[in-house]
Design a protein around this motif. Structure first.
Motif, PDB file in Angstrom:
ATOM      1  N   UNK A  45       0.712  -0.994   0.182  1.00  0.00           N
ATOM      2  CA  UNK A  45       0.177  -0.425  -0.169  1.00  0.00           C
ATOM      3  C   UNK A  45       0.622   0.790   0.207  1.00  0.00           C
ATOM      4  N   UNK A  46       2.205   1.287   0.649  1.00  0.00           N
ATOM      5  CA  UNK A  46       3.136   2.512   0.693  1.00  0.00           C
ATOM      6  C   UNK A  46       3.266   2.566  -0.031  1.00  0.00           C
ATOM      7  N   UNK A  47       3.972   1.757  -0.848  1.00  0.00           N
ATOM      8  CA  UNK A  47       4.225   2.223  -2.118  1.00  0.00           C
ATOM      9  C   UNK A  47       3.924   2.525  -3.086  1.00  0.00           C
ATOM     10  N   UNK A  48       2.293   1.638  -3.234  1.00  0.00           N
ATOM     11  CA  UNK A  48       1.283   2.584  -4.578  1.00  0.00           C
ATOM     12  C   UNK A  48       1.099   4.062  -3.851  1.00  0.00           C
ATOM     13  N   UNK A  49       0.855   4.353  -3.098  1.00  0.00           N
ATOM     14  CA  UNK A  49       1.131   5.900  -2.561  1.00  0.00           C
ATOM     15  C   UNK A  49       1.781   6.768  -2.480  1.00  0.00           C
ATOM     16  N   UNK A  50       3.479   5.955  -3.021  1.00  0.00           N
ATOM     17  CA  UNK A  50       4.867   6.961  -3.633  1.00  0.00           C
ATOM     18  C   UNK A  50       5.231   7.277  -2.477  1.00  0.00           C
ATOM     19  N   UNK A  51       5.388   5.820  -1.691  1.00  0.00           N
ATOM     20  CA  UNK A  51       7.202   5.998  -1.074  1.00  0.00           C
ATOM     21  C   UNK A  51       8.029   5.884  -1.983  1.00  0.00           C
ATOM     22  N   UNK A  52       9.409   6.033  -1.302  1.00  0.00           N
ATOM     23  CA  UNK A  52      10.202   5.960  -2.368  1.00  0.00           C
ATOM     24  C   UNK A  52      11.153   5.381  -1.377  1.00  0.00           C
ATOM     25  N   UNK A  53      11.769   3.984  -1.505  1.00  0.00           N
ATOM     26  CA  UNK A  53      12.790   3.445  -1.010  1.00  0.00           C
ATOM     27  C   UNK A  53      14.332   4.415  -1.141  1.00  0.00           C
ATOM     28  N   UNK A  54      14.621   4.783  -0.179  1.00  0.00           N
ATOM     29  CA  UNK A  54      16.129   5.753   0.022  1.00  0.00           C
ATOM     30  C   UNK A  54      15.540   7.129   0.678  1.00  0.00           C
ATOM     31  N   UNK A  55      14.190   7.508   0.716  1.00  0.00           N
ATOM     32  CA  UNK A  55      14.176   9.212   0.784  1.00  0.00           C
ATOM     33  C   UNK A  55      14.444   9.215   2.517  1.00  0.00           C
ATOM     34  N   UNK A  56      14.993  10.217   2.320  1.00  0.00           N
ATOM     35  CA  UNK A  56      15.880  10.797   3.981  1.00  0.00           C
ATOM     36  C   UNK A  56      14.326  10.882   4.919  1.00  0.00           C
ATOM     37  N   UNK A  57      15.077   9.990   5.884  1.00  0.00           N
ATOM     38  CA  UNK A  57      14.390   9.704   7.489  1.00  0.00           C
ATOM     39  C   UNK A  57      13.291  11.220   8.349  1.00  0.00           C
ATOM     40  N   UNK A  58      13.827  12.614   7.736  1.00  0.00           N
ATOM     41  CA  UNK A  58      13.961  13.481   8.477  1.00  0.00           C
ATOM     42  C   UNK A  58      13.840  14.804   7.342  1.00  0.00           C
ATOM     43  N   UNK A  59      12.387  15.432   7.506  1.00  0.00           N
ATOM     44  CA  UNK A  59      12.946  16.625   6.611  1.00  0.00           C
ATOM     45  C   UNK A  59      12.028  17.946   8.012  1.00  0.00           C
ATOM     46  N   UNK A  60      12.974  19.067   7.349  1.00  0.00           N
ATOM     47  CA  UNK A  60      13.479  19.908   9.417  1.00  0.00           C
ATOM     48  C   UNK A  60      13.383  21.188   8.181  1.00  0.00           C
ATOM     49  N   UNK A  61      12.419  21.642   8.953  1.00  0.00           N
ATOM     50  CA  UNK A  61      12.633  23.565   8.466  1.00  0.00           C
ATOM     51  C   UNK A  61      12.505  24.414   9.363  1.00  0.00           C
ATOM     52  N   UNK A  62      13.675  24.690   8.487  1.00  0.00           N
ATOM     53  CA  UNK A  62      14.099  26.696  10.012  1.00  0.00           C
ATOM     54  C   UNK A  62      13.210  27.314   9.560  1.00  0.00           C
ATOM     55  N   UNK A  63      13.258  28.434  10.124  1.00  0.00           N
ATOM     56  CA  UNK A  63      12.598  29.497  10.128  1.00  0.00           C
ATOM     57  C   UNK A  63      13.468  30.020   9.560  1.00  0.00           C
ATOM     58  N   UNK A  64      12.787  31.676   8.609  1.00  0.00           N
ATOM     59  CA  UNK A  64      14.052  32.255   8.151  1.00  0.00           C
ATOM     60  C   UNK A  64      12.968  33.484   8.428  1.00  0.00           C
ATOM     61  N   UNK A  65      13.254  34.396   8.904  1.00  0.00           N
ATOM     62  CA  UNK A  65      13.166  36.128   9.954  1.00  0.00           C
ATOM     63  C   UNK A  65      12.814  36.365   8.551  1.00  0.00           C
ATOM     64  N   UNK A  66      12.142  38.085   8.454  1.00  0.00           N
ATOM     65  CA  UNK A  66      11.966  39.028   7.213  1.00  0.00           C
ATOM     66  C   UNK A  66      12.396  40.483   7.911  1.00  0.00           C
ATOM     67  N   UNK A  67      12.032  41.260   7.326  1.00  0.00           N
ATOM     68  CA  UNK A  67      12.307  42.739   7.483  1.00  0.00           C
ATOM     69  C   UNK A  67      12.158  42.998   9.030  1.00  0.00           C
ATOM     70  N   UNK A  68      10.782  42.662   9.370  1.00  0.00           N
ATOM     71  CA  UNK A  68      10.237  43.369  10.627  1.00  0.00           C
ATOM     72  C   UNK A  68      10.463  42.081  11.491  1.00  0.00           C
ATOM     73  N   UNK A  69      10.214  41.146  11.542  1.00  0.00           N
ATOM     74  CA  UNK A  69      11.316  40.293  13.136  1.00  0.00           C
ATOM     75  C   UNK A  69      10.361  39.034  12.247  1.00  0.00           C
ATOM     76  N   UNK A  70       9.360  39.079  12.099  1.00  0.00           N
ATOM     77  CA  UNK A  70       8.402  37.423  11.542  1.00  0.00           C
ATOM     78  C   UNK A  70       9.227  36.802  10.613  1.00  0.00           C
ATOM     79  N   UNK A  71       8.439  35.375  11.127  1.00  0.00           N
ATOM     80  CA  UNK A  71       8.952  33.982  10.267  1.00  0.00           C
ATOM     81  C   UNK A  71       8.362  34.649   8.940  1.00  0.00           C
TER      82      UNK A  71
END
Length: 124
Positions: A45-71
């Motif tokens: 089922x997972x393969x049919x749904x698009x799971x790919x062998x070797x895809x990295x364990x983790x995705x991390x999202x680092x916030x980038x703040x703009x000129x106002x100090x907000x992300x």
């Protein structure tokens, strides 16, 4: 023989650190092996749904703040977590990391939570 934490223990420690820091993180649950019939059905089922062998364990999202100090955007990172010793990186994992790098997403094999933390801290 030296006691080396398991990959899952290193990953849990890193995820806890990210959550304490308020860093958005996602685990790609692509562990699709197993011997029971339920596990085999899930793998299909997972393969049919698009799971790919070797895809990295983790995705991390680092916030980038703009000129106002907000992300105003996020820098994605991809991490393939490994034990500090006694682990290898598969051909498929290397290929995925290369694809992500070519897509502009910094990607790395991290041996242990400490190396993953250092990778993220260097991006902050």
């Amino acid at each position: 023989m030296e006691q080396v934490p398991l990959e899952q223990d290193e990953q849990i420690a890193f995820v806890q650190w990210c959550r304490l820091k308020g860093i958005i993180i996602h685990h790609s649950g692509n562990e699709i092996g197993g011997s029971t019939s339920a596990m085999k059905i899930r793998a299909i089922k997972m393969k049919r749904m698009g799971t790919s062998k070797g895809f990295p364990d983790l995705l991390v999202f680092i916030p980038i703040k703009g000129a106002t100090g907000e992300v105003d955007s996020y820098q994605p990172l991809a991490i393939e977590m490994k034990r500090k010793k006694y682990s290898t990186t598969s051909k498929e994992q290397k290929e995925w990391l290369e694809i992500l790098e070519m897509a502009g997403i910094p990607s790395k094999v991290c041996k242990g939570a400490g190396e993953a933390i250092e990778f993220v801290e260097n991006m902050l």
